[in-house]
Design a protein around this motif. Structure first.
Motif, PDB file in Angstrom:
ATOM      1  N   THR A 185      -1.063   0.104  -9.351  1.00  0.00           N
ATOM      2  CA  THR A 185      -2.453  -0.614  -8.935  1.00  0.00           C
ATOM      3  C   THR A 185      -1.653  -1.001  -7.559  1.00  0.00           C
ATOM      4  O   THR A 185      -0.100  -1.111  -7.844  1.00  0.00           O
ATOM      5  N   ARG A 186      -2.441  -1.282  -6.104  1.00  0.00           N
ATOM      6  CA  ARG A 186      -1.294  -2.320  -5.498  1.00  0.00           C
ATOM      7  C   ARG A 186      -1.484  -3.792  -6.072  1.00  0.00           C
ATOM      8  O   ARG A 186      -0.267  -4.160  -5.486  1.00  0.00           O
ATOM      9  N   GLN A 187      -1.901  -3.884  -7.032  1.00  0.00           N
ATOM     10  CA  GLN A 187      -2.201  -5.824  -7.086  1.00  0.00           C
ATOM     11  C   GLN A 187      -0.392  -5.722  -8.328  1.00  0.00           C
ATOM     12  O   GLN A 187       0.419  -6.501  -7.598  1.00  0.00           O
ATOM     13  N   LEU A 188       0.125  -4.153  -8.920  1.00  0.00           N
ATOM     14  CA  LEU A 188       0.722  -4.273  -9.890  1.00  0.00           C
ATOM     15  C   LEU A 188       2.522  -4.244  -8.395  1.00  0.00           C
ATOM     16  O   LEU A 188       2.954  -4.535  -8.740  1.00  0.00           O
ATOM     17  N   ALA A 189       1.524  -3.765  -6.964  1.00  0.00           N
ATOM     18  CA  ALA A 189       2.987  -3.361  -5.807  1.00  0.00           C
ATOM     19  C   ALA A 189       3.450  -5.042  -5.832  1.00  0.00           C
ATOM     20  O   ALA A 189       4.342  -5.468  -5.345  1.00  0.00           O
ATOM     21  N   ILE A 190       2.179  -5.851  -5.403  1.00  0.00           N
ATOM     22  CA  ILE A 190       2.057  -6.664  -5.344  1.00  0.00           C
ATOM     23  C   ILE A 190       3.016  -7.356  -6.064  1.00  0.00           C
ATOM     24  O   ILE A 190       4.079  -8.595  -4.966  1.00  0.00           O
ATOM     25  N   ASP A 191       2.617  -7.688  -7.053  1.00  0.00           N
ATOM     26  CA  ASP A 191       2.678  -8.617  -8.318  1.00  0.00           C
ATOM     27  C   ASP A 191       4.799  -8.559  -7.331  1.00  0.00           C
ATOM     28  O   ASP A 191       5.646  -9.849  -7.978  1.00  0.00           O
ATOM     29  N   ALA A 192       4.969  -7.066  -8.324  1.00  0.00           N
ATOM     30  CA  ALA A 192       6.555  -6.598  -7.771  1.00  0.00           C
ATOM     31  C   ALA A 192       6.897  -7.519  -6.837  1.00  0.00           C
ATOM     32  O   ALA A 192       8.580  -7.768  -6.871  1.00  0.00           O
ATOM     33  N   ILE A 242      13.765  -0.734  -5.151  1.00  0.00           N
ATOM     34  CA  ILE A 242      12.553  -0.550  -6.109  1.00  0.00           C
ATOM     35  C   ILE A 242      12.751  -0.817  -7.079  1.00  0.00           C
ATOM     36  O   ILE A 242      13.519  -0.070  -8.312  1.00  0.00           O
ATOM     37  N   ASP A 243      12.964  -2.118  -7.986  1.00  0.00           N
ATOM     38  CA  ASP A 243      12.360  -1.788  -9.867  1.00  0.00           C
ATOM     39  C   ASP A 243      11.329  -2.159 -10.517  1.00  0.00           C
ATOM     40  O   ASP A 243      10.683  -3.576  -9.973  1.00  0.00           O
ATOM     41  N   ASN A 244      10.743  -1.382 -10.796  1.00  0.00           N
ATOM     42  CA  ASN A 244       9.279  -1.629 -11.527  1.00  0.00           C
ATOM     43  C   ASN A 244       9.172  -1.677 -12.816  1.00  0.00           C
ATOM     44  O   ASN A 244       8.020  -1.635 -13.667  1.00  0.00           O
ATOM     45  N   LYS A 291       0.712  -1.807   0.593  1.00  0.00           N
ATOM     46  CA  LYS A 291       0.197  -0.108   0.153  1.00  0.00           C
ATOM     47  C   LYS A 291       1.383   1.315  -0.064  1.00  0.00           C
ATOM     48  O   LYS A 291       0.542   2.367  -0.255  1.00  0.00           O
ATOM     49  N   TRP A 292       1.921   1.169   0.457  1.00  0.00           N
ATOM     50  CA  TRP A 292       3.452   2.345   0.839  1.00  0.00           C
ATOM     51  C   TRP A 292       3.279   2.965  -0.677  1.00  0.00           C
ATOM     52  O   TRP A 292       3.873   3.668  -1.092  1.00  0.00           O
ATOM     53  N   LEU A 293       3.693   1.179  -1.328  1.00  0.00           N
ATOM     54  CA  LEU A 293       4.546   1.825  -2.728  1.00  0.00           C
ATOM     55  C   LEU A 293       3.746   2.462  -3.769  1.00  0.00           C
ATOM     56  O   LEU A 293       3.723   2.916  -4.759  1.00  0.00           O
ATOM     57  N   TRP A 294       2.499   2.180  -3.399  1.00  0.00           N
ATOM     58  CA  TRP A 294       1.094   2.423  -4.365  1.00  0.00           C
ATOM     59  C   TRP A 294       1.299   4.225  -3.804  1.00  0.00           C
ATOM     60  O   TRP A 294       0.507   4.472  -4.844  1.00  0.00           O
ATOM     61  N   ALA A 295       0.854   4.068  -2.763  1.00  0.00           N
ATOM     62  CA  ALA A 295       0.801   5.951  -2.683  1.00  0.00           C
ATOM     63  C   ALA A 295       1.849   6.506  -2.342  1.00  0.00           C
ATOM     64  O   ALA A 295       1.935   7.972  -3.281  1.00  0.00           O
TER      65      ALA A 295
END
Length: 128
Positions: free
Chosen positions: A20-27, A55-57, A10-14
């Protein structure tokens, strides 16, 4: 839930590292988000002040220090206050941007499937 009890996904998304949070979770699950010492984390882990993350997005890589906790997604100027990027990370990203300016990726601006005209231009460019 207090302000300090915010999951890392949630912090990465914020902080606007992921759309999206789902992209953060997948990463996180794929090991693209780690503590700077290389330790892997789980999406449900709480974000902690003073923690350093790598962090690598997919498009960029950051080394950041968490200086603010928020689970609410706000504008980019406010999200930028949640972290401090290291000097090495800033220099690395600046060098990458400069390299992309000097040596642009061919057809990087192309969207979707190439048209017949695009294909012919590409063939002319590669035959010459």
């Amino acid at each position: 839930m207090s302000n300090s009890d915010v999951r890392i996904d949630k912090w990465l998304w914020a902080a606007r590292f992921f759309k999206t949070r789902q992209l953060a979770i997948d990463a996180i699950d794929k090991g693209k988000v780690k503590l700077t010492n290389g330790e892997r984390i789980k999406p449900s882990r709480n974000a902690k002040l003073g923690e350093r993350l790598h962090i690598d997005n997919g498009a960029d890589e950051w080394d950041v220090l968490i200086v603010g906790i928020s689970g609410k997604r706000e504008g980019a100027p406010i999200a930028r206050l949640l972290y401090e990027e290291s000097a090495e990370s800033l220099a690395r990203r600046a060098a990458l941007i400069e390299r992309k300016k000097l040596f642009p990726e061919p057809f990087a601006d192309a969207k979707g499937r190439p048209t017949k005209r695009d294909r012919r231009q590409w063939e002319r460019a590669t035959d010459a």
